[in-house]
Motif scaffolding. Sequence first.
Motif, PDB file in Angstrom:
ATOM      1  N   THR A  30     -21.441 -62.622 -64.929  1.00 47.60           N
ATOM      2  CA  THR A  30     -22.687 -61.860 -64.988  1.00 47.60           C
ATOM      3  C   THR A  30     -23.404 -61.971 -63.657  1.00 47.60           C
ATOM      4  OG1 THR A  30     -22.915 -62.270 -67.352  1.00 47.60           O
ATOM      5  CG2 THR A  30     -24.888 -61.583 -66.179  1.00 47.60           C
ATOM      6  N   ALA A  31     -23.838 -60.836 -63.122  1.00 49.66           N
ATOM      7  CA  ALA A  31     -24.586 -60.806 -61.866  1.00 49.66           C
ATOM      8  C   ALA A  31     -25.949 -60.178 -62.130  1.00 49.66           C
ATOM      9  CB  ALA A  31     -23.834 -60.017 -60.806  1.00 49.66           C
ATOM     10  N   LEU A  32     -27.020 -60.949 -61.911  1.00 47.10           N
ATOM     11  CA  LEU A  32     -28.390 -60.477 -62.131  1.00 47.10           C
ATOM     12  C   LEU A  32     -28.987 -60.147 -60.760  1.00 47.10           C
ATOM     13  CD1 LEU A  32     -30.715 -60.054 -64.164  1.00 47.10           C
ATOM     14  CD2 LEU A  32     -31.347 -62.457 -63.781  1.00 47.10           C
ATOM     15  N   LYS A  39     -29.656 -69.842 -70.092  1.00 52.00           N
ATOM     16  CA  LYS A  39     -28.742 -68.702 -70.150  1.00 52.00           C
ATOM     17  C   LYS A  39     -28.616 -68.115 -68.740  1.00 52.00           C
ATOM     18  CE  LYS A  39     -29.726 -67.556 -74.976  1.00 52.00           C
ATOM     19  NZ  LYS A  39     -30.237 -66.517 -75.923  1.00 52.00           N
ATOM     20  N   LEU A  40     -28.027 -68.896 -67.876  1.00 50.69           N
ATOM     21  CA  LEU A  40     -27.936 -68.503 -66.479  1.00 50.69           C
ATOM     22  C   LEU A  40     -26.878 -67.438 -66.250  1.00 50.69           C
ATOM     23  CD1 LEU A  40     -28.004 -72.011 -64.775  1.00 50.69           C
ATOM     24  CD2 LEU A  40     -29.847 -70.321 -64.743  1.00 50.69           C
ATOM     25  N   PRO A  41     -27.145 -66.496 -65.356  1.00 53.08           N
ATOM     26  CA  PRO A  41     -26.059 -65.627 -64.884  1.00 53.08           C
ATOM     27  C   PRO A  41     -25.159 -66.461 -63.987  1.00 53.08           C
ATOM     28  CG  PRO A  41     -28.021 -65.234 -63.601  1.00 53.08           C
ATOM     29  CD  PRO A  41     -28.415 -66.216 -64.678  1.00 53.08           C
ATOM     30  N   ASP A  42     -24.046 -65.907 -63.580  1.00 49.21           N
ATOM     31  CA  ASP A  42     -23.137 -66.638 -62.690  1.00 49.21           C
ATOM     32  C   ASP A  42     -23.509 -66.424 -61.225  1.00 49.21           C
ATOM     33  OD1 ASP A  42     -21.215 -67.614 -64.802  1.00 49.21           O
ATOM     34  OD2 ASP A  42     -21.122 -65.448 -65.145  1.00 49.21           O
ATOM     35  N   LEU A  43     -24.103 -65.283 -60.945  1.00 54.52           N
ATOM     36  CA  LEU A  43     -24.591 -64.973 -59.599  1.00 54.52           C
ATOM     37  C   LEU A  43     -25.903 -64.239 -59.758  1.00 54.52           C
ATOM     38  CD1 LEU A  43     -22.677 -63.648 -56.549  1.00 54.52           C
ATOM     39  CD2 LEU A  43     -24.614 -62.310 -57.397  1.00 54.52           C
ATOM     40  N   MET A  44     -26.862 -64.514 -58.883  1.00 51.84           N
ATOM     41  CA  MET A  44     -28.143 -63.820 -59.023  1.00 51.84           C
ATOM     42  C   MET A  44     -28.854 -63.696 -57.687  1.00 51.84           C
ATOM     43  SD  MET A  44     -30.516 -66.636 -60.982  1.00 51.84           S
ATOM     44  CE  MET A  44     -30.872 -68.252 -60.299  1.00 51.84           C
ATOM     45  N   SER A  45     -29.761 -62.745 -57.636  1.00 53.94           N
ATOM     46  CA  SER A  45     -30.627 -62.591 -56.473  1.00 53.94           C
ATOM     47  C   SER A  45     -31.657 -63.714 -56.474  1.00 53.94           C
ATOM     48  CB  SER A  45     -31.340 -61.239 -56.508  1.00 53.94           C
ATOM     49  OG  SER A  45     -30.435 -60.173 -56.385  1.00 53.94           O
ATOM     50  N   THR A  61     -34.494 -60.871 -49.678  1.00 55.46           N
ATOM     51  CA  THR A  61     -33.963 -61.442 -50.912  1.00 55.46           C
ATOM     52  C   THR A  61     -32.443 -61.515 -50.786  1.00 55.46           C
ATOM     53  OG1 THR A  61     -35.769 -60.535 -52.227  1.00 55.46           O
ATOM     54  CG2 THR A  61     -33.752 -61.109 -53.411  1.00 55.46           C
ATOM     55  N   GLY A  62     -31.870 -62.640 -51.185  1.00 57.94           N
ATOM     56  CA  GLY A  62     -30.427 -62.825 -51.014  1.00 57.94           C
ATOM     57  C   GLY A  62     -29.713 -63.109 -52.318  1.00 57.94           C
ATOM     58  N   PHE A  63     -28.597 -63.818 -52.222  1.00 56.98           N
ATOM     59  CA  PHE A  63     -27.735 -64.047 -53.377  1.00 56.98           C
ATOM     60  C   PHE A  63     -27.378 -65.528 -53.478  1.00 56.98           C
ATOM     61  CE2 PHE A  63     -26.872 -59.924 -51.433  1.00 56.98           C
ATOM     62  CZ  PHE A  63     -27.149 -59.062 -52.486  1.00 56.98           C
ATOM     63  N   ALA A  64     -27.315 -66.016 -54.713  1.00 53.45           N
ATOM     64  CA  ALA A  64     -26.937 -67.408 -54.960  1.00 53.45           C
ATOM     65  C   ALA A  64     -25.946 -67.460 -56.109  1.00 53.45           C
ATOM     66  CB  ALA A  64     -28.166 -68.244 -55.288  1.00 53.45           C
ATOM     67  N   VAL A  65     -25.154 -68.510 -56.121  1.00 51.03           N
ATOM     68  CA  VAL A  65     -24.194 -68.759 -57.206  1.00 51.03           C
ATOM     69  C   VAL A  65     -24.743 -69.873 -58.081  1.00 51.03           C
ATOM     70  CG1 VAL A  65     -21.858 -69.541 -57.770  1.00 51.03           C
ATOM     71  CG2 VAL A  65     -22.232 -68.000 -55.824  1.00 51.03           C
ATOM     72  N   LYS A  86     -18.015 -70.537 -64.405  1.00 49.94           N
ATOM     73  CA  LYS A  86     -17.370 -69.411 -63.724  1.00 49.94           C
ATOM     74  C   LYS A  86     -17.798 -69.297 -62.255  1.00 49.94           C
ATOM     75  CE  LYS A  86     -17.340 -66.910 -68.129  1.00 49.94           C
ATOM     76  NZ  LYS A  86     -17.881 -65.735 -68.870  1.00 49.94           N
ATOM     77  N   LYS A  87     -18.261 -70.393 -61.688  1.00 49.59           N
ATOM     78  CA  LYS A  87     -18.800 -70.317 -60.331  1.00 49.59           C
ATOM     79  C   LYS A  87     -17.726 -69.987 -59.287  1.00 49.59           C
ATOM     80  CE  LYS A  87     -18.673 -75.297 -59.266  1.00 49.59           C
ATOM     81  NZ  LYS A  87     -19.511 -76.464 -58.901  1.00 49.59           N
ATOM     82  N   GLU A  88     -16.469 -70.313 -59.576  1.00 46.75           N
ATOM     83  CA  GLU A  88     -15.413 -69.976 -58.617  1.00 46.75           C
ATOM     84  C   GLU A  88     -15.272 -68.464 -58.507  1.00 46.75           C
ATOM     85  OE1 GLU A  88     -11.711 -68.607 -57.111  1.00 46.75           O
ATOM     86  OE2 GLU A  88     -12.163 -68.559 -59.274  1.00 46.75           O
ATOM     87  N   ALA A  89     -15.240 -67.790 -59.656  1.00 40.77           N
ATOM     88  CA  ALA A  89     -15.141 -66.331 -59.634  1.00 40.77           C
ATOM     89  C   ALA A  89     -16.408 -65.712 -59.051  1.00 40.77           C
ATOM     90  CB  ALA A  89     -14.899 -65.808 -61.050  1.00 40.77           C
ATOM     91  N   ALA A  90     -17.565 -66.315 -59.357  1.00 40.37           N
ATOM     92  CA  ALA A  90     -18.824 -65.804 -58.824  1.00 40.37           C
ATOM     93  C   ALA A  90     -18.877 -65.962 -57.305  1.00 40.37           C
ATOM     94  CB  ALA A  90     -19.997 -66.534 -59.473  1.00 40.37           C
ATOM     95  N   THR A  91     -18.312 -67.045 -56.796  1.00 37.29           N
ATOM     96  CA  THR A  91     -18.278 -67.245 -55.352  1.00 37.29           C
ATOM     97  C   THR A  91     -17.399 -66.196 -54.679  1.00 37.29           C
ATOM     98  OG1 THR A  91     -18.646 -69.623 -55.616  1.00 37.29           O
ATOM     99  CG2 THR A  91     -17.728 -68.890 -53.514  1.00 37.29           C
ATOM    100  N   ARG A  92     -16.303 -65.827 -55.325  1.00 36.19           N
ATOM    101  CA  ARG A  92     -15.456 -64.760 -54.790  1.00 36.19           C
ATOM    102  C   ARG A  92     -16.244 -63.453 -54.717  1.00 36.19           C
ATOM    103  NH1 ARG A  92     -10.525 -65.032 -58.782  1.00 36.19           N
ATOM    104  NH2 ARG A  92     -10.078 -62.976 -57.871  1.00 36.19           N
ATOM    105  N   PHE A  93     -17.050 -63.198 -55.743  1.00 32.99           N
ATOM    106  CA  PHE A  93     -17.855 -61.975 -55.731  1.00 32.99           C
ATOM    107  C   PHE A  93     -18.921 -62.043 -54.640  1.00 32.99           C
ATOM    108  CE2 PHE A  93     -21.103 -59.157 -58.048  1.00 32.99           C
ATOM    109  CZ  PHE A  93     -20.533 -58.000 -57.551  1.00 32.99           C
ATOM    110  N   LEU A  94     -19.520 -63.206 -54.440  1.00 30.04           N
ATOM    111  CA  LEU A  94     -20.480 -63.386 -53.357  1.00 30.04           C
ATOM    112  C   LEU A  94     -19.850 -63.057 -52.011  1.00 30.04           C
ATOM    113  CD1 LEU A  94     -23.236 -64.565 -52.266  1.00 30.04           C
ATOM    114  CD2 LEU A  94     -22.014 -66.747 -52.073  1.00 30.04           C
ATOM    115  N   GLU A  95     -18.638 -63.541 -51.793  1.00 30.50           N
ATOM    116  CA  GLU A  95     -17.940 -63.269 -50.533  1.00 30.50           C
ATOM    117  C   GLU A  95     -17.701 -61.772 -50.356  1.00 30.50           C
ATOM    118  OE1 GLU A  95     -17.777 -65.510 -48.329  1.00 30.50           O
ATOM    119  OE2 GLU A  95     -16.418 -67.161 -48.781  1.00 30.50           O
ATOM    120  N   PHE A  96     -17.447 -61.081 -51.466  1.00 31.40           N
ATOM    121  CA  PHE A  96     -17.203 -59.634 -51.376  1.00 31.40           C
ATOM    122  C   PHE A  96     -18.502 -58.883 -51.101  1.00 31.40           C
ATOM    123  CE2 PHE A  96     -16.488 -55.325 -52.866  1.00 31.40           C
ATOM    124  CZ  PHE A  96     -15.230 -55.047 -52.363  1.00 31.40           C
TER     125      PHE A  96
END
Length: 432
Positions: free
Chosen positions: A44-46, A94-100, A318-322, A327-337
């Motif tokens: 989930t990305a918020l 109920k945290l997202p995996d990646l968020m602003s 405003t940026g992005f955090a994991v 699922k932080k490994e997959a979220a980190t891959r999305f951050l890199e993308f």
Amino acid sequence: MVKAGFIKGARRWLAVAGLLALGGCHHEERPAAAPAAPAPVTITALIWAPDWQDQMQEVAAQFMRQNPDVRVDVQFMTGNSVEENIRPKVASHKLPDLMSVNPNPYSAALAEHGVLTDVGHTEAWRRMRPSLKADWITQDGKRFGISGGVAATLMYYNKDMFAKAGITKLPTNFAEFLAVCARLKKAGFTPIYWNGGFPNIIGNAAFSFGFANNVAARTPDWKARIADGTLNLDTPAGADIFRKIRTIPQRGYAQPNFMRSSHGEGIAAFVNGKTAMAFHGTWAAGLLMHGKGFQTGVFLPPWNDAGHAAVPVIGSETGFAVCETPKKEAATRFLEFITGPGFAIQQAKRQNIAPFQAAPGVPSGDPQIVAYLDAAAAAPVTGSPYYSMLPANTIDMLHPLIQEVLVGKVTPQQAAHRLDASIRDEAKKHSR
């Protein structure tokens, strides 16, 4: 006869059995079926993307095409601030995996309490401009996010309207700015769009510039004083921040419906030639620099008094955090993308200034915006965007406070007192 028939039948059976046995020696067993591929991981990305939601969806779609083992559920933040979207998620676990996130004390505290993971090992962190990294490091050295861009607020103006109003010199202090507004109004133009219905923009613009010129320019250690609760804003200088915010609509220099304005309406009004100026951020340059039928110029908002140099506001978008989730490994891959191949997708619309060190072939942004940021960065004193310097609870109280000032429900002096009290109260909470 029976015996002979039996023997003959037995021989025939043995012969068949022998052939079967012989055939069995050369039979190759079918290979076992390959195990089924594991089901894709869904993260989930918020995201805070008030004017580039379509581009964010496209970033996610391209990522999923290249990473079929990961699905991305993109959800968008609403309201006036990033923090008001995050707090309920943290409180309910109920945290997202990646968020602003914003580069402010609230996000740093989340990192220190284990809500956000350290992204210092990522390629995105390595590529980020050194001048921005300090905004994203906690006191204990945890690197908690990646900037979404270089952020500055500035004044966009319609060159054609200025020429028709006979304005040949850009204002260099607030009194001159009001005089420019008066000339534009006399020429039949609405001088400036004022986002009373979306006070986030006024916070980024008029409030941040008022703070930069009235406080940061006079108090070198203002950041430390916010943190320890010793910054005094219950002063004439503090009240003047809100007085300037109120003065624009009070003198009739804003659009008639300024308290019902939305973020998108403000941008559209300027782009369509309905207002002469827009006090907005570099993150909206992709739209604001392309007016319909006119040329756009930019200048440093003169929120200073005569005899004092104008102080620019510059920092991290405003940026992005994991988040610390399974699922932080997959979220980190999305951050890199997002910060790698996907960055160009959103930058194509926004034309914001990339937060990364320059690389060959990567567009740097609109030349006017680049020149403005270079000059702002070289200024002897700079202020910060309000979302990166104020406590989270103060940010949330500031938005309705600005609206109350705009409609005359609260005086500038009362607003300064309430702002001062909120910052002091937040400092006390964190010192316990």
